[in-house]
Design a protein around this motif. Structure first.
Motif, PDB file in Angstrom:
ATOM      1  N   ARG A 158       0.912  -0.998   0.007  1.00 17.38           N
ATOM      2  CA  ARG A 158       0.091  -0.123  -0.088  1.00 17.38           C
ATOM      3  C   ARG A 158       1.087   1.202  -0.007  1.00 17.38           C
ATOM      4  O   ARG A 158       1.705   1.270  -1.147  1.00 17.38           O
ATOM      5  N   CYS A 159       0.752   1.978   1.059  1.00 22.71           N
ATOM      6  CA  CYS A 159       1.826   3.340   0.959  1.00 22.71           C
ATOM      7  C   CYS A 159       3.046   2.605   1.396  1.00 22.71           C
ATOM      8  O   CYS A 159       3.486   1.417   1.992  1.00 22.71           O
ATOM      9  N   GLY A 160       4.226   3.619   1.803  1.00 18.43           N
ATOM     10  CA  GLY A 160       5.073   3.154   2.375  1.00 18.43           C
ATOM     11  C   GLY A 160       6.495   3.033   1.312  1.00 18.43           C
ATOM     12  O   GLY A 160       6.218   2.614   0.258  1.00 18.43           O
ATOM     13  N   VAL A 161       7.888   3.707   1.621  1.00 13.50           N
ATOM     14  CA  VAL A 161       8.976   3.500   0.885  1.00 13.50           C
ATOM     15  C   VAL A 161       9.156   1.852   0.683  1.00 13.50           C
ATOM     16  O   VAL A 161       9.005   1.075   1.649  1.00 13.50           O
ATOM     17  N   GLN A 162      10.111   1.867  -0.181  1.00 14.30           N
ATOM     18  CA  GLN A 162      10.374   0.524  -0.663  1.00 14.30           C
ATOM     19  C   GLN A 162      11.700  -0.023  -0.170  1.00 14.30           C
ATOM     20  O   GLN A 162      11.854  -1.239   0.186  1.00 14.30           O
ATOM     21  N   THR A 163      12.461   0.921  -0.075  1.00 16.95           N
ATOM     22  CA  THR A 163      13.823   0.555   0.424  1.00 16.95           C
ATOM     23  C   THR A 163      14.585   1.449   1.699  1.00 16.95           C
ATOM     24  O   THR A 163      14.089   2.591   1.763  1.00 16.95           O
ATOM     25  N   PRO A 164      15.587   0.726   2.283  1.00 15.33           N
ATOM     26  CA  PRO A 164      16.056   1.653   3.171  1.00 15.33           C
ATOM     27  C   PRO A 164      16.625   2.862   2.828  1.00 15.33           C
ATOM     28  O   PRO A 164      16.594   3.888   3.383  1.00 15.33           O
ATOM     29  N   ASP A 165      17.378   2.916   1.582  1.00 16.98           N
ATOM     30  CA  ASP A 165      17.730   4.078   0.928  1.00 16.98           C
ATOM     31  C   ASP A 165      16.998   5.365   0.860  1.00 16.98           C
ATOM     32  O   ASP A 165      17.283   6.414   1.392  1.00 16.98           O
ATOM     33  N   GLU A 166      15.470   4.748   0.553  1.00 14.35           N
ATOM     34  CA  GLU A 166      14.475   5.946   0.417  1.00 14.35           C
ATOM     35  C   GLU A 166      14.281   6.375   1.784  1.00 14.35           C
ATOM     36  O   GLU A 166      13.951   7.602   2.179  1.00 14.35           O
TER      37      GLU A 166
END
Lengths: 381, 381
Positions: A158-166
């Motif tokens: 759903r929402c939320g960033v995909q990677t630790p870098d983001e």
């Protein structure tokens, strides 16, 4: 009463009278059984405290300040709201610590959020730099400040960033921008809450925890403190609290135990009681085995299953639901409820059911103790 | 505004400003496109008048007095309501001819019905002698009188008597009892309205008409006049009006054309336009093909299908809906709506969707012309 105000030609009498009895409640009505409700509140609060984790109950489940105040009085850290407008009646009722567990986009919503942040400690999620810039700007206009959690997608898609870098990039941006303070991560996975077997839920939970740990490790390497990790829910609470990952859990449904959650296998992990019911009246008995109740999709959600009889030995079940009718099928003519009989049903899903009612009738045994306004009903902006 | 009243700590701004533009409407909001709405109203009114049948639109669909007043101004006979409390704001708004197209059971509801019957011409359904006795008694207490229609089950398997003999017995009882007047039959079959092919709907409609004719013939033989036969709906209206059976039709959804009705094959029989929309804002774009809209099951019903893009060539579709989120899937990164973009969706089912909103924003083109209260929202008793 709100309903009285709306009826100018003919006044609408209230559904229930405080001091009256359940048998006199007009239907359809939403009912809260206080004994079961209070026990459920204690069960979750004790679980959180025993594990040294904060409980931040989700108010999107009930939208009712009277309920939130009881959760906080028992030790809850504050509450979550899913929408900015939803938080307004809770702030008005005196709740002073609210996490908006969602992204907020749009000038009108950000302006309202800033006004709330001047009256209470407010935090909010972000998952996009553009949204974070807008948030910082809107806070600045009103000289407000807000805590920011980066939402990470732990498998809900759903929402939320995909990677630790983001996530790191957003945290660093928050550290640079005025009027916003990075305080941690939100990791929520709604889907796993409703996996039926305890073992399946544990496995899904473990997978989620692995993802969160990868993010936390990136933050540790980057030397960015991440004091709050918020998430979890009623279905995974037994695992969330001992995970050493979550600092607070966002359980929402535990005070009520709706039909959907009752379908979960709880093992010995936790035990909640049904406290939330729909009261209906049999308005038609057209055949020996069929009874029609005066309540339908405008009074209960059914996307997580039809409402079911509160008394499993009743001898009837729900066959179908229409907008204003529920069709009961009885095993035989004897077990069919009579015309005019009151029936008590367990709703499939508490959150959207609360959102259909202006108030909830609060009972202890057969006595009506109170009628609580569901003040955030319909506040979805 | 109601919403402003509820927010004591921080005022809740209205979602839209009359005279403003659609782009400035806060979301989620329910939108009525006036041009399409007015055309739909005319289409159905002309169909009824051309066939010499009364149109009695069902107000359970919209719960909005402003809409009912426009239907009546255009020639509608009056309205239907499904619940007694639902009728209250319509009477307050000046509607003076209301058919409660449902059985009414319970002392509080009957007392309210009697009060309404003293202010307007009111009719109601019965399908049980006990309920008819209670109705007559409740009317007597307030020196009110009410018209009574016997509901017959024409295949819906919900309320309604099963045989002509039962119907005759109720009609005779109504003739004997004080304060009630037998005026005819109600025959409604909700399920057939949504059969997709025009041919299937016609066949189901013919079957229903046969059942009604058998009842009417029993009444003729018994020399009991049956001046009103009410029923029908948007999906069967093209057949209902020429049936020589129905004296009035109860269509409710025709002003709006929701997603479910749009899935019907309409042939050359009738043509309605989408006038009802949900306005949402993209609040998260976590991947190139995914966008999340700030609107979910608390703003739209989905039991008759997910909301769909108003613009079929948009390049995205709805993948799933949660309580406060709708997940859009785009064909590719280019067609994915941007963060902050407004999207317009067609709800699956109009009736329960109206029941989630306190007001509807009325637009002509890109201009906001009015905000109409959905005054009967939540009035399900």
């Amino acid at each position: 009463m709100e309903e009285q105000k709306r009826a100018e030609g003919v006044p609408l009498p209230p559904a229930a009278r405080v001091g009256g009895v359940v048998a006199d409640i007009d239907t359809p009505s939403l009912i809260l059984d206080l004994d079961a409700f209070e026990e459920n509140l204690r069960t979750m609060q004790v679980l959180a405290e025993r594990n040294g984790v904060a409980l931040r109950p989700h108010a999107k489940a009930h939208k009712c300040p009277e309920i939130a105040l009881r959760q906080i009085a028992l030790g809850a850290q504050g509450i979550c709201c899913q929408k900015v407008s939803e938080a307004v009646p809770f702030v008005a009722a005196g709740v002073r610590d609210i996490h908006i567990s969602n992204e907020v986009v749009g000038a009108a919503k950000l302006a309202l959020l800033a006004r709330l942040a001047r009256q209470a400690r407010v935090s909010v999620c972000v998952d996009h730099a553009q949204a974070l810039h807008a948030l910082s700007g809107a806070m600045g206009v009103q000289s407000a400040s807000i805590a920011v959690l980066v939402e990470i997608d732990v498998g809900q898609k759903r929402c939320g960033v995909q990677t630790p870098d983001e996530a790191l990039a957003l945290a660093r941006l928050a550290q640079q921008l005025p009027n916003v303070e990075f305080v941690g991560l939100q990791a929520y996975h709604g889907g796993l809450q409703h996996k039926r077997s305890l073992d399946q839920r544990k496995k899904s939970c473990d997978k989620t925890l692995q993802v969160i740990r990868a993010f936390l490790s990136a933050f540790e390497q980057a030397a960015i403190p991440c004091p709050i990790v918020t998430g979890g829910g009623t279905g995974s609470a037994a695992f969330d609290v001992g995970s050493k990952v979550f600092t607070e859990i966002q359980a929402g449904s535990y005070p009520f135990m709706d039909g959907d959650y009752a379908s979960n296998d709880w093992g010995h992990a936790l035990s909640f009681k049904h406290s939330l019911f729909l009261l209906g009246t049999v308005m038609s008995t057209p055949t020996a085995e069929r009874a029609i109740v005066d309540m339908g999709l405008k009074s209960t959600s059914a996307e997580s299953g039809l409402p079911q009889p509160a008394d499993a030995s009743s001898g009837w079940s729900c066959l179908a639901i229409n907008d204003e009718h529920t069709i009961l099928q009885a095993a035989n003519a004897k077990s069919r409820p009579a015309l005019g009989a009151q029936v008590r049903l367990i709703p499939g899903h508490c959150d959207p059911t609360f959102n259909l009612h202006d108030s909830i009738v609060v009972v202890r045994g057969q006595q009506v103790e109170a009628v609580w306004p569901i003040s955030a009903r319909g506040l979805s902006r």
